[in-house]
Design a protein around this motif. Sequence first.
Motif, PDB file in Angstrom:
ATOM      1  N   VAL A   1       0.845  -1.205   0.000  1.00  0.00           N
ATOM      2  CA  VAL A   1       0.000   0.000   0.000  1.00  0.00           C
ATOM      3  C   VAL A   1       0.875   1.247   0.000  1.00  0.00           C
ATOM      4  O   VAL A   1       0.615   2.218  -0.724  1.00  0.00           O
ATOM      5  N   HIS A   2       1.925   1.232   0.806  1.00  0.00           N
ATOM      6  CA  HIS A   2       2.858   2.362   0.847  1.00  0.00           C
ATOM      7  C   HIS A   2       3.513   2.567  -0.513  1.00  0.00           C
ATOM      8  O   HIS A   2       3.632   3.702  -1.000  1.00  0.00           O
ATOM      9  N   ALA A   3       3.935   1.488  -1.143  1.00  0.00           N
ATOM     10  CA  ALA A   3       4.558   1.586  -2.464  1.00  0.00           C
ATOM     11  C   ALA A   3       3.584   2.160  -3.487  1.00  0.00           C
ATOM     12  O   ALA A   3       3.967   2.976  -4.339  1.00  0.00           O
ATOM     13  N   PHE A   4       2.327   1.765  -3.401  1.00  0.00           N
ATOM     14  CA  PHE A   4       1.319   2.294  -4.316  1.00  0.00           C
ATOM     15  C   PHE A   4       1.132   3.797  -4.124  1.00  0.00           C
ATOM     16  O   PHE A   4       1.122   4.569  -5.089  1.00  0.00           O
ATOM     17  N   VAL A   5       0.998   4.236  -2.870  1.00  0.00           N
ATOM     18  CA  VAL A   5       0.782   5.656  -2.605  1.00  0.00           C
ATOM     19  C   VAL A   5       1.985   6.483  -3.065  1.00  0.00           C
ATOM     20  O   VAL A   5       1.830   7.553  -3.671  1.00  0.00           O
ATOM     21  N   LEU A   6       3.189   5.985  -2.804  1.00  0.00           N
ATOM     22  CA  LEU A   6       4.386   6.698  -3.245  1.00  0.00           C
ATOM     23  C   LEU A   6       4.442   6.800  -4.766  1.00  0.00           C
ATOM     24  O   LEU A   6       4.720   7.868  -5.317  1.00  0.00           O
ATOM     25  N   THR A   7       4.192   5.704  -5.451  1.00  0.00           N
ATOM     26  CA  THR A   7       4.254   5.708  -6.910  1.00  0.00           C
ATOM     27  C   THR A   7       3.194   6.622  -7.496  1.00  0.00           C
ATOM     28  O   THR A   7       3.445   7.355  -8.463  1.00  0.00           O
ATOM     29  N   ALA A   8       2.008   6.609  -6.903  1.00  0.00           N
ATOM     30  CA  ALA A   8       0.942   7.492  -7.377  1.00  0.00           C
ATOM     31  C   ALA A   8       1.332   8.955  -7.182  1.00  0.00           C
ATOM     32  O   ALA A   8       1.075   9.800  -8.044  1.00  0.00           O
ATOM     33  N   ASN A   9       1.965   9.271  -6.057  1.00  0.00           N
ATOM     34  CA  ASN A   9       2.367  10.640  -5.769  1.00  0.00           C
ATOM     35  C   ASN A   9       3.491  11.110  -6.676  1.00  0.00           C
ATOM     36  O   ASN A   9       3.456  12.215  -7.205  1.00  0.00           O
ATOM     37  N   LEU A  10       4.501  10.270  -6.823  1.00  0.00           N
ATOM     38  CA  LEU A  10       5.692  10.652  -7.570  1.00  0.00           C
ATOM     39  C   LEU A  10       5.564  10.389  -9.062  1.00  0.00           C
ATOM     40  O   LEU A  10       6.410  10.802  -9.840  1.00  0.00           O
ATOM     41  N   LYS A  11       4.501   9.636  -9.438  1.00  0.00           N
ATOM     42  CA  LYS A  11       4.254   9.305 -10.841  1.00  0.00           C
ATOM     43  C   LYS A  11       5.442   8.588 -11.468  1.00  0.00           C
ATOM     44  O   LYS A  11       5.760   8.760 -12.645  1.00  0.00           O
ATOM     45  N   SER A  12       6.106   7.776 -10.658  1.00  0.00           N
ATOM     46  CA  SER A  12       7.309   7.102 -11.135  1.00  0.00           C
ATOM     47  C   SER A  12       7.655   5.935 -10.226  1.00  0.00           C
ATOM     48  O   SER A  12       7.736   6.115  -9.004  1.00  0.00           O
ATOM     49  N   PHE A  13       7.857   4.754 -10.816  1.00  0.00           N
ATOM     50  CA  PHE A  13       8.338   3.614 -10.050  1.00  0.00           C
ATOM     51  C   PHE A  13       9.777   3.859  -9.585  1.00  0.00           C
ATOM     52  O   PHE A  13      10.163   3.446  -8.489  1.00  0.00           O
ATOM     53  N   THR A  14      10.555   4.527 -10.442  1.00  0.00           N
ATOM     54  CA  THR A  14      11.952   4.791 -10.105  1.00  0.00           C
ATOM     55  C   THR A  14      12.069   5.681  -8.883  1.00  0.00           C
ATOM     56  O   THR A  14      12.838   5.395  -7.954  1.00  0.00           O
ATOM     57  N   ARG A  15      11.300   6.786  -8.858  1.00  0.00           N
ATOM     58  CA  ARG A  15      11.349   7.698  -7.715  1.00  0.00           C
ATOM     59  C   ARG A  15      10.859   7.002  -6.449  1.00  0.00           C
ATOM     60  O   ARG A  15      11.422   7.186  -5.363  1.00  0.00           O
ATOM     61  N   ALA A  16       9.811   6.211  -6.565  1.00  0.00           N
ATOM     62  CA  ALA A  16       9.303   5.484  -5.400  1.00  0.00           C
ATOM     63  C   ALA A  16      10.351   4.510  -4.872  1.00  0.00           C
ATOM     64  O   ALA A  16      10.531   4.355  -3.659  1.00  0.00           O
ATOM     65  N   ALA A  17      11.059   3.846  -5.775  1.00  0.00           N
ATOM     66  CA  ALA A  17      12.098   2.904  -5.365  1.00  0.00           C
ATOM     67  C   ALA A  17      13.229   3.631  -4.636  1.00  0.00           C
ATOM     68  O   ALA A  17      13.785   3.108  -3.666  1.00  0.00           O
ATOM     69  N   GLU A  18      13.559   4.855  -5.078  1.00  0.00           N
ATOM     70  CA  GLU A  18      14.605   5.624  -4.405  1.00  0.00           C
ATOM     71  C   GLU A  18      14.204   5.946  -2.972  1.00  0.00           C
ATOM     72  O   GLU A  18      15.013   5.860  -2.046  1.00  0.00           O
ATOM     73  N   VAL A  19      12.943   6.319  -2.786  1.00  0.00           N
ATOM     74  CA  VAL A  19      12.463   6.637  -1.435  1.00  0.00           C
ATOM     75  C   VAL A  19      12.502   5.399  -0.552  1.00  0.00           C
ATOM     76  O   VAL A  19      12.897   5.457   0.617  1.00  0.00           O
ATOM     77  N   LEU A  20      12.092   4.269  -1.095  1.00  0.00           N
ATOM     78  CA  LEU A  20      12.023   3.031  -0.325  1.00  0.00           C
ATOM     79  C   LEU A  20      13.368   2.308  -0.244  1.00  0.00           C
ATOM     80  O   LEU A  20      13.461   1.263   0.409  1.00  0.00           O
ATOM     81  N   ASP A  21      14.387   2.861  -0.914  1.00  0.00           N
ATOM     82  CA  ASP A  21      15.722   2.258  -0.920  1.00  0.00           C
ATOM     83  C   ASP A  21      15.667   0.827  -1.424  1.00  0.00           C
ATOM     84  O   ASP A  21      16.221  -0.096  -0.819  1.00  0.00           O
ATOM     85  N   THR A  22      14.998   0.643  -2.547  1.00  0.00           N
ATOM     86  CA  THR A  22      14.874  -0.674  -3.148  1.00  0.00           C
ATOM     87  C   THR A  22      14.952  -0.521  -4.663  1.00  0.00           C
ATOM     88  O   THR A  22      15.365   0.524  -5.170  1.00  0.00           O
ATOM     89  N   THR A  23      14.574  -1.546  -5.396  1.00  0.00           N
ATOM     90  CA  THR A  23      14.657  -1.492  -6.845  1.00  0.00           C
ATOM     91  C   THR A  23      13.297  -1.200  -7.464  1.00  0.00           C
ATOM     92  O   THR A  23      12.245  -1.425  -6.857  1.00  0.00           O
ATOM     93  N   GLN A  24      13.338  -0.721  -8.687  1.00  0.00           N
ATOM     94  CA  GLN A  24      12.104  -0.438  -9.419  1.00  0.00           C
ATOM     95  C   GLN A  24      11.279  -1.713  -9.602  1.00  0.00           C
ATOM     96  O   GLN A  24      10.055  -1.704  -9.467  1.00  0.00           O
ATOM     97  N   SER A  25      11.965  -2.808  -9.894  1.00  0.00           N
ATOM     98  CA  SER A  25      11.251  -4.072 -10.107  1.00  0.00           C
ATOM     99  C   SER A  25      10.570  -4.547  -8.832  1.00  0.00           C
ATOM    100  O   SER A  25       9.463  -5.121  -8.872  1.00  0.00           O
TER     101      SER A  25
END
Length: 283
Positions: free
Chosen positions: A9-33
């Motif tokens: 759920v957190h990953a979804f909200v971040l991706t929706a906010n940032l409009k980017s899987f890459t940016r969300a992955a940077e925040v979560l310190d993980t990979t885009q995949s």
Amino acid sequence: MKSLDMEAVHAFVLTANLKSFTRAAEVLDTTQSAVSLKIKRLEHNLGRRLLERTPRQVRLSADGAAFEGAARALLAAHERALAAFGRVQRRLTVALSHHLVGSELPALLQRLNAAAPALVWEVRVVSSREALQAFDAGEVEAALVLGHDAQRADGEVVMHEAFGWMALADFQWPAGEALRLATQAEPCNVRRMAVDTLDAAGIDWREVFVGGGIITLGAAVLAGLAVAALGRRVAPPGSVDVGPRLGLPSLPGRDVLLHSQVRDTPGRDGLRALCAALVGSRA
């Protein structure tokens, strides 16, 4: 009864906010995949497609838009539950250059809240010089500034900020007149960059407005008073770079640097969220 994975759920909200899987992955310190996989599992669990994915953008589907508010509320409730036993909230003190935030500040704060809802943000918006002074004095834990000082090498490059001569599209510069300029009060490194660039090109100019921060300069630009040297990312909506049309010299860009003393995980996560939100605001 179905249960929801809070990380997904957190990953979804971040991706929706940032409009980017890459940016969300940077925040979560993980990979885009990894982020993409979490959201796919969430979509499978809900039986709904939440995000529309194209090569150029990520946006909410109709079901995703309907779910987003509930997802935010769920994350907020989760944080309140974790705090029920007196968990101490982390306050993160940050100084931001006022050349880095403009009219998009409310959206930036919304993204920060979605990315790090457990943090209490204490944010100062000041000049880059003042931000570094506050950081060096230990008044703030981190500072995000424009890199004007080539001799200082302790900052981490977050992104590159491009500058333009921003004005209304129909701004006129009559032949034989000095260029009307809106600037920030001295001392300001962006002001110095702008006037040095004009002086080097032999262009006569005169200040017609002196402001304090992007909001005031943006107001002068939208009022049609003058041209202002502003970061294209934070220039007010409705303004354009009139430099090419008016034959003005190109302005140099500046790196955006993060200076930080933060070592704990919540604080570092928060700073990653802030940097990703800033980068995402270019979209």
